[in-house]
Write a protein that holds these residues in place. Structure first.
Motif, PDB file in Angstrom:
ATOM      1  N   ASP A  91       1.001   4.128  -2.930  1.00 50.04           N
ATOM      2  CA  ASP A  91       0.757   5.537  -2.646  1.00 50.04           C
ATOM      3  C   ASP A  91       1.957   6.386  -3.033  1.00 50.04           C
ATOM      4  OD1 ASP A  91      -1.698   4.833  -1.696  1.00 50.04           O
ATOM      5  OD2 ASP A  91      -1.234   5.163   0.427  1.00 50.04           O
ATOM      6  N   LEU A 137      -3.190  11.973   5.842  1.00 50.04           N
ATOM      7  CA  LEU A 137      -4.444  12.472   5.293  1.00 50.04           C
ATOM      8  C   LEU A 137      -5.532  12.514   6.371  1.00 50.04           C
ATOM      9  CD1 LEU A 137      -5.620  13.353   2.531  1.00 50.04           C
ATOM     10  CD2 LEU A 137      -6.348  10.991   2.200  1.00 50.04           C
ATOM     11  N   PHE A 138      -5.620  11.452   7.171  1.00 49.19           N
ATOM     12  CA  PHE A 138      -6.625  11.410   8.221  1.00 49.19           C
ATOM     13  C   PHE A 138      -6.347  12.460   9.292  1.00 49.19           C
ATOM     14  CE2 PHE A 138      -8.027   7.524   6.320  1.00 49.19           C
ATOM     15  CZ  PHE A 138      -9.336   7.350   6.761  1.00 49.19           C
ATOM     16  N   SER A 180      -1.990   7.663   4.293  1.00 48.93           N
ATOM     17  CA  SER A 180      -3.342   7.640   4.846  1.00 48.93           C
ATOM     18  C   SER A 180      -3.372   8.243   6.246  1.00 48.93           C
ATOM     19  CB  SER A 180      -3.882   6.204   4.883  1.00 48.93           C
ATOM     20  OG  SER A 180      -3.020   5.362   5.627  1.00 48.93           O
ATOM     21  N   THR A 181      -2.346   7.992   7.046  1.00 52.33           N
ATOM     22  CA  THR A 181      -2.270   8.564   8.397  1.00 52.33           C
ATOM     23  C   THR A 181      -2.201  10.084   8.323  1.00 52.33           C
ATOM     24  OG1 THR A 181      -1.129   6.607   9.222  1.00 52.33           O
ATOM     25  CG2 THR A 181      -0.936   8.613  10.543  1.00 52.33           C
ATOM     26  N   SER A 227     -13.474   6.603   2.893  1.00 53.31           N
ATOM     27  CA  SER A 227     -13.122   6.395   4.298  1.00 53.31           C
ATOM     28  C   SER A 227     -12.994   7.720   5.040  1.00 53.31           C
ATOM     29  CB  SER A 227     -11.824   5.582   4.423  1.00 53.31           C
ATOM     30  OG  SER A 227     -10.781   6.168   3.678  1.00 53.31           O
ATOM     31  N   ILE A 228     -12.468   8.750   4.356  1.00 53.60           N
ATOM     32  CA  ILE A 228     -12.395  10.082   4.965  1.00 53.60           C
ATOM     33  C   ILE A 228     -13.804  10.617   5.217  1.00 53.60           C
ATOM     34  CG2 ILE A 228     -11.787  12.502   4.526  1.00 53.60           C
ATOM     35  CD1 ILE A 228      -9.357  10.962   5.226  1.00 53.60           C
ATOM     36  N   THR A 249     -14.515  16.871   3.497  1.00 51.13           N
ATOM     37  CA  THR A 249     -13.758  15.881   2.705  1.00 51.13           C
ATOM     38  C   THR A 249     -13.029  16.579   1.563  1.00 51.13           C
ATOM     39  OG1 THR A 249     -15.323  14.109   3.224  1.00 51.13           O
ATOM     40  CG2 THR A 249     -13.920  13.794   1.288  1.00 51.13           C
ATOM     41  N   LYS A 252       0.831  -1.202   0.000  1.00 54.71           N
ATOM     42  CA  LYS A 252       0.000   0.000   0.000  1.00 54.71           C
ATOM     43  C   LYS A 252       0.869   1.256   0.000  1.00 54.71           C
ATOM     44  CE  LYS A 252      -3.228   2.427   3.041  1.00 54.71           C
ATOM     45  NZ  LYS A 252      -3.933   2.352   4.338  1.00 54.71           N
ATOM     46  N   LEU A 298      -9.002   6.499  -3.708  1.00 50.96           N
ATOM     47  CA  LEU A 298      -8.576   5.470  -2.756  1.00 50.96           C
ATOM     48  C   LEU A 298      -9.031   5.768  -1.330  1.00 50.96           C
ATOM     49  CD1 LEU A 298      -4.931   4.821  -4.014  1.00 50.96           C
ATOM     50  CD2 LEU A 298      -6.801   3.149  -3.975  1.00 50.96           C
ATOM     51  N   TYR A 299      -9.057   7.052  -0.977  1.00 50.05           N
ATOM     52  CA  TYR A 299      -9.302   7.411   0.420  1.00 50.05           C
ATOM     53  C   TYR A 299     -10.547   8.245   0.659  1.00 50.05           C
ATOM     54  CZ  TYR A 299      -4.617   5.649   1.174  1.00 50.05           C
ATOM     55  OH  TYR A 299      -3.521   4.835   1.233  1.00 50.05           O
ATOM     56  N   ARG A 300     -11.213   8.668  -0.399  1.00 53.54           N
ATOM     57  CA  ARG A 300     -12.327   9.592  -0.248  1.00 53.54           C
ATOM     58  C   ARG A 300     -13.444   9.027   0.630  1.00 53.54           C
ATOM     59  NH1 ARG A 300     -17.096  11.075  -1.749  1.00 53.54           N
ATOM     60  NH2 ARG A 300     -17.546  13.259  -2.168  1.00 53.54           N
TER      61      ARG A 300
END
Length: 200
Positions: free
Chosen positions: A13, A82-83, A79-80, A39-40, A58, A9, A35-37
């Motif tokens: 990325d 981004l979150f 991802s970390t 979940s965000i 978002t 992953k 990919l992340y929309r």
């Protein structure tokens, strides 16, 4: 930015990040967002309890992440990072909303600032009135400088307070196009208002 290559992953990325940064590859940006929309959005929905607010946050999360992508350090998973941006934005949003609901102004350094469009329980000081008028004028000047199609979505969303579905119907656009145009409009506003501040 060094390649972390710790997991499949992370490698995926990282390849997309490099394409986005080095080649300004719009497909890479779009793929990172896809990919992340969801979940965000789900996380933000749990925080703000409102679908339109979660959509706005978002889009702001990705807009901010892409604007500062060169500052991302791969010691953390993308991802970390981004979150973390999403959580910080939601905290700012809730804090400001408690003081002045219905925000439309962008603070161009980072997170949204708010313009109070509801009756206040306290009487503003003369200084506050001047500052509020200046902030509103700055926003108006910035919006006026947007290309027409972006100016229209901003006006419909924040001035007329239409939902995403209503904007899509009004402009004859798909829902995804409305969201993309709004995200791009916010990014443009964040750049324009730096110059507007200097001009006032």
């Amino acid at each position: 930015m060094e390649n972390p290559c710790t997991t499949e992953k992370a490698r995926r990325d990282y390849v997309l990040l490099r394409k986005a940064l080095d080649q300004n590859d719009q497909k890479a940006y779009a793929e990172l967002m896809s990919l992340y929309r969801d979940s965000i959005y789900i996380m933000l929905m749990k925080i703000v309890k409102n679908s339109d607010d979660a959509e706005d946050l978002t889009l702001e999360t990705f807009g901010k992440a892409f604007r500062y992508l060169d500052k991302y350090t791969p010691q953390y998973a993308f991802s970390t990072w981004l979150f973390r941006i999403a959580v910080n934005n939601s905290i700012d949003y809730i804090r400001h909303k408690n003081n002045s609901p219905q925000c439309i102004e962008e603070d161009l350094s980072s997170t949204p600032m708010l313009i109070d469009r509801s009756p206040s329980t306290t009487t503003p000081t003369p200084e506050q009135e001047v500052m509020d008028k200046q902030r509103v004028r700055m926003l108006q000047l910035a919006v006026e400088q947007l290309p027409e199609k972006y100016r229209k979505v901003v006006e419909l969303r924040y001035y007329q307070e239409l939902s995403y579905d209503e904007i899509a119907q009004e402009l004859g656009l798909s829902l995804s196009n409305v969201k993309i145009q709004l995200m791009r409009a916010k990014n443009m506003l964040s750049e324009i208002m730096v110059n507007v501040r200097n001009a006032i």
